[in-house]
Scaffold this motif. Structure first.
Motif, short mmCIF file in Angstrom:
data_model
loop_
_atom_site.label_atom_id
_atom_site.label_comp_id
_atom_site.label_asym_id
_atom_site.label_seq_id
_atom_site.Cartn_x
_atom_site.Cartn_y
_atom_site.Cartn_z
N GLU A 56 -11.84 -63.40 -5.47
CA GLU A 56 -12.09 -63.19 -4.06
C GLU A 56 -11.40 -64.29 -3.29
N PRO A 57 -11.22 -64.12 -1.96
CA PRO A 57 -10.51 -65.15 -1.19
C PRO A 57 -11.13 -66.53 -1.38
N SER A 59 -6.76 -68.71 3.42
CA SER A 59 -7.35 -68.37 2.12
C SER A 59 -6.31 -67.71 1.23
N GLU A 98 -6.12 -65.13 -2.48
CA GLU A 98 -6.84 -64.27 -3.42
C GLU A 98 -5.84 -63.80 -4.47
N THR A 99 -6.25 -63.75 -5.74
CA THR A 99 -5.38 -63.28 -6.80
C THR A 99 -6.11 -62.26 -7.67
N PHE A 147 -9.27 -66.55 -9.65
CA PHE A 147 -9.98 -66.17 -8.45
C PHE A 147 -10.12 -64.66 -8.38
#
Length: 625
Positions: free
Chosen positions: A26-27, A109, A111-112, A24
């Protein structure tokens, strides 16, 4: 249904597990260990939940043993295993229909970083604790820090890999990691979140029955009687009832855990209707003792549910911290002397096959015969540390099924002789010290099935000059002794998933072999085991992930740490006809997160049974004729 499960694993879900897939940037509403989540953003409900299920009713289960703590997040005390699932809530929730995929729970959510060196969660603005107070970033940070430093040892390994945790914005918290480990982002999502203010001025690590942890989960503990019963009530003001992950779950008003001294008393409580749900692990008892009046009248439904999980390992573990079990030849001798075919016939009528390896019953299990290809390449990296048979191939002995087990007895004596043990005056004795071969088998009060197995095993051991002692202790003493590794041999059960990860370190990693309260009961200290766990955690390709797990399976099985008994690839459950579950069963089957989570209560009209409503072809439902 088994074929259907593996078709699903082979075609779609397993691909998520094994593909090298995207990260990912984005969230997002969810995250998968490999690939992408199967469910899109805004999904209605988990595929194995019924969003139209009514609320109400109760589920009561009969448990064997007792408890002296209600805090499942610390080492001290004996806690019912269900509590961490029933009263705990985390940032993300795990789907049982995908090997390792999480969806938003307390966090709306996730995010990474592309390499998953950090993970950031955004809290759902509606998230609240059961006392009505909001879940804050401060609560999240405190929970991670406290569990990592004062909580149960199972949280320690994760916390040591956290470089920093910080608030990064309104309702946002970010963890940055200090090691290359793709699973850490997901593990962060599964840490329970507690209310910081509750513990101000209190000793978190020493709490027990005096303080019930405040969490944000759908159920709260309403009442309990120490060691006897726990009653949980559905929180009518639960904040997350309408988020996708929770729709169709937590439908029952009341969940009761009733505790009994042994298996016989627990079964009688179910037969008489004192409890209304039970699991049966003995197929012989299932086939011979479940024809009682409530079954014949249709008040009780019997159901068999297959699953796609690995078998894991169940049996009797040998503590290699003890000198008597440090030689692999001695451990193999103990396995040879264990006459599984005879014991299985006596206990189950021969109906339950034996566990053959830790990851058997899954695509991750080791193959028969010599190691080949990538598996062999990985094993050869630690060629000097491998147990006998890891590369060449190892299989459990098979007896002729007779009580004498002459072949197994002879093999055991030969192995013991090569390890320096000989029979003198009918007693197995060490050639150098002259001391007899002696060890103790630790059992928990109420485990009548294990006691029966051990009785037969002791008779077999006596034929080779060994007379072990048996110590039976209550649940509190049993936990205290196993936490301190104060045993020679004891019952052992490790359930394994389709997405092995960091928990493998705690199960058999060298760093956890001496940690009090750890799960490495056998005391494994193997560079090969640790190295293969590293490989499966850092694998980015299908071939390497599978090969690393298959190689790990070989090393653990050939290590001969556990005497395996029979597997449970089918869950056998019995329950009142007024209890219901959806027809679709997740890949994980009967597993925490499915029962009692997606069940509901609904009165059955006279002349009907729950089985007729739920059979659906694949559910395997059986009804009394």
């Amino acid at each position: 249904m088994t074929a259907t499960i593996f078709k699903r694993l082979g075609g779609g879900t397993l691909a998520l597990l094994l593909s090298s897939g995207a990260s990912f940037a984005e969230p997002a509403h969810g995250i998968a260990m490999y690939g992408e989540p199967a469910l899109p953003e805004g999904f209605t409900a988990l595929p194995y939940a019924n969003p139209e299920a009514p609320t109400g009713g109760r589920m009561a289960t009969a448990e064997v043993g007792g408890f002296d703590s209600l805090n499942p997040y610390i080492l001290k005390g004996s806690v019912p295993w269900q509590l961490s699932y029933l009263i705990g809530e985390s940032l993300m929730g795990r789907s049982l229909d995908e090997p390792f995929t999480l969806y938003g729970l307390l966090a709306e959510s996730i995010e990474t970083a592309p390499d998953r060196s950090w993970v950031e969660f955004t809290l759902n603005p509606e998230a609240k604790f059961s006392d009505g107070s909001s879940v804050t970033v401060e609560d999240v940070i405190w929970s991670f820090e406290t569990l990592g430093t004062e909580g149960h040892p199972r949280y320690l390994g994760f916390w040591e890999k956290v470089e920093s945790i910080e608030e990064t914005g309104e309702r946002k918290v970010r963890l940055t990691f200090n090691t290359d480990d793709r699973e850490l982002a997901l593990l962060a999502g599964l840490r329970p979140i507690l209310k910081k203010a509750q513990w101000e001025g209190k000793d978190f690590a020493e709490s027990g029955l005096d303080t019930i942890p405040i969490t944000s989960a759908p159920y709260v503990i309403e009442d309990f009687e120490a060691g006897r019963s726990i009653t949980l009530k559905r929180d009518e003001d639960y904040w997350g009832a309408d988020i996708p992950f929770r729709r169709g779950t937590a439908n029952l008003d009341v969940i009761q855990l009733e505790f009994f001294g042994d298996e016989t008393a627990a079964f009688e409580a179910f037969k008489t209707g004192e409890t209304n749900f039970t699991r049966e692990f003995n197929v012989a008892r299932w086939e011979s003792q479940y024809d009682f009046p409530r079954v014949r009248s249709g008040e009780v439904v019997l159901e068999e549910l297959p699953h796609g999980r690995p078998t894991g390992m169940t049996g009797f573990v040998m503590n290699t911290r003890r000198p008597v079990f440090q030689d692999w030849r001695v451990r193999q001798a103990m396995i040879e002397a264990f006459n599984f075919e005879f014991i299985n016939e006596a206990m189950t009528g021969g109906a339950q096959p034996r566990i053959t390896s830790y990851f058997s019953n899954s695509p991750l299990g080791m193959d028969e015969g010599p190691a080949e290809g990538r598996v062999k390449e990985f094993l050869e990296r630690w060629s000097d540390d491998l147990p006998e048979g890891a590369i060449e191939g190892y299989a459990l002995p098979v007896s002729d099924g007779t009580e004498r087990n002459r072949k197994g007895t002879a093999a055991a004596l030969a192995l013991l002789s090569s390890a320096g043990w000989v029979i003198q005056d009918g007693v197995l004795t060490n050639e150098q010290t002259g001391k007899p071969f002696a060890f103790d088998i630790l059992l928990e009060t109420g485990s009548s099935e294990n006691a029966s197995i051990i009785d037969m095993y002791v008779q077999a051991l006596e034929r080779i000059g060994i007379t072990p002692t048996i110590s039976t202790v209550d649940s509190a003493q049993y936990k205290e002794r196993t936490d301190a590794y104060d045993f020679d041999m004891t019952y052992f059960r490790r359930g394994l998933s389709l997405s092995p990860g960091n928990e493998q370190y705690s199960y058999w990693g060298a760093d956890f072999a001496e940690t009090p309260g750890g799960r490495n009961l056998m005391g494994v200290k193997s560079p090969a085991v640790d190295g293969l766990i590293d490989l499966l955690l850092t694998s980015e390709s299908q071939d390497d992930f599978v090969a690393a797990t298959k190689a790990l399976d070989r090393v653990l099985t050939a290590g001969r740490y556990v005497i395996p008994i029979y597997q449970w690839n089918i869950s056998r459950i019995a329950y009142d006809a007024d209890l219901h579950h959806p027809e679709e069963i997740p890949v994980f089957g009967d597993w925490p997160g499915w029962q009692p989570d997606v069940w509901w209560h609904e009165e059955v009209a006279e002349g009907e049974t729950a089985a007729s409503e739920e059979a659906g072809g694949e559910s395997g439902t059986e009804t009394a004729q």
